[in-house]
Design an enzyme around this catalytic site. Structure first.
Site, PDB file in Angstrom:
ATOM      1  N   CYS A   1      -5.604  -1.846   7.705  1.00 14.55           N
ATOM      2  CA  CYS A   1      -6.824  -1.062   7.917  1.00 14.55           C
ATOM      3  C   CYS A   1      -8.095  -1.754   7.440  1.00 14.55           C
ATOM      4  CB  CYS A   1      -6.678   0.301   7.247  1.00 14.55           C
ATOM      5  SG  CYS A   1      -6.399   0.253   5.466  1.00 14.55           S
TER       6      CYS A   1
ATOM      7  N   CYS B   1       0.823  -1.205   0.000  1.00 14.52           N
ATOM      8  CA  CYS B   1       0.000   0.000   0.000  1.00 14.52           C
ATOM      9  C   CYS B   1       0.860   1.259   0.000  1.00 14.52           C
ATOM     10  CB  CYS B   1      -0.935   0.011   1.205  1.00 14.52           C
ATOM     11  SG  CYS B   1      -2.067   1.411   1.232  1.00 14.52           S
TER      12      CYS B   1
END
Length: 351
Positions: A198, A101
């Site tokens: 997340c 990410c």
């Protein structure tokens, strides 16, 4: 006045980073990424990038008096990070979505976007990481607060991006950041921290796969001798080195030694089978040329104690390191980050 874009997540770290940059005289612009359709977090599950986080980021931007933009990158995030996570586990790996990410979305791609679209001089985040210069080249270093150091997650970020990064929290501890936020009445000063991954909202891989309707395929748990000891719940529920939760009995403690996605088996064995004298990482990303390396150490997971390296070889794509002493086998799919003292030299995906 230099322009800096800050990745504003709505949390205390990125908000404090934006505050510090404004105090330092930069023209600060906040960008928040919409990566999820989650409206808000439950009381015990803090997940970043929800609608509530976007609203928090707006409050912070308004409080600081800075421009703020929200960009919907849900499709990019799904393709580059969530799909990577799912396919990795289904292939028998233990993927590290946070490192991917940072390269493909929240740091790497967003920094390039800030430079190209907003003509920003710099891009900043709330990571606990420092930068410095080595022979005139900008490098990443471990943050001051070693308990929060996030340099490991920067190992795959491209060198061209590193040159425009700023980390305002690199020389601060978490406690100091909280204090700055409280004393300056930043709206999110009391907000709890989000989870490292997340989009899983604190779920284990097994729980996450069940929550998105992806069935886990059971198979055999096989001892290194070839004896079948029981059934596993699905490859996604296990990682290399795991001891607990295997649901099998043996005369000695057993650990997950390997995962075979072709035969859909978990291979277990005694601790000695878990030890190795080397590790390899493919698609290696150099932040410092290998010719400048000396006395290196490596990390195969976040917060792992640095491992001393005796020798290393690079064949043009894959880096192989030989440890000074045998270590527990590193999980394929995780990131091998290479350091020289506290300088991050680069990283690759463990094979």
């Amino acid at each position: 006045m230099k322009k800096v874009v800050v990745g504003l997540s709505g949390g205390v770290d990125s908000s404090t980073a934006a505050y510090i940059l404004k105090q330092q005289g930069y023209e600060v612009i906040g960008i928040t990424l919409k990566l999820s359709e989650v409206d808000q977090c439950s009381l015990d599950k803090q997940v970043c990038c929800s609608t509530k986080d976007i609203l928090d980021a707006k409050k912070v931007a308004s409080f600081l008096g800075i421009s703020h933009y929200v960009i919907d990158w849900q499709e990019i995030f799904k393709e580059k990070v969530i799909d990577y996570f799912i396919k990795g586990y289904q292939s028998g790996l233990t993927p590290n979505p946070c490192s991917i990410c940072n390269r493909e979305v929240k740091t790497g791609l967003l920094a390039k976007y800030a430079k190209k679209i907003l003509k920003s001089d710099f891009f900043a985040t709330g990571h606990y990481v420092k930068t410095d210069f080595l022979d005139g080249e900008k490098v990443i270093k471990r943050g001051k607060d070693l308990s929060k150091d996030q340099s490991y997650f920067m190992a795959l970020v491209e060198k061209e991006v590193i040159d425009m990064l700023i980390f305002p929290l690199g020389n601060l501890t978490k406690e100091e950041v909280r204090k700055i936020a409280r004393e300056n009445k930043i709206p999110v000063s009391q907000k709890s921290e989000s989870f490292e991954i997340c989009f899983t909202a604190g779920k284990t891989p097994e729980e996450y796969f069940k929550s998105i309707g992806v069935p886990l395929k059971t198979g055999d748990i096989v001892h290194v001798s070839g004896k079948i000891l029981g059934k596993h719940k699905g490859l996604e529920a296990y990682t290399i080195g795991q001891r607990k939760g295997l649901g099998i009995r043996w005369k000695e403690p057993l650990y997950v030694i390997d995962k075979d996605p072709i035969k859909n088996t978990i291979i277990v064995g005694e601790k000695e089978y878990l030890l190795t004298d080397s590790a390899t990482a493919k698609n290696f990303n150099f932040l410092v040329p290998i010719q400048k390396w000396k006395n290196i150490t490596v990390q195969g997971r976040y917060r792992q104690k640095p491992i001393e390296v005796k020798e290393y070889y690079f064949d043009g794509d894959t880096l192989k390191v030989i440890f000074k002493e045998k270590q527990q086998k590193m999980a394929p799919g995780q990131i091998l980050a290479v350091y020289q003292d506290d300088i991050l030299l680069g990283g690759g995906v463990i094979t």
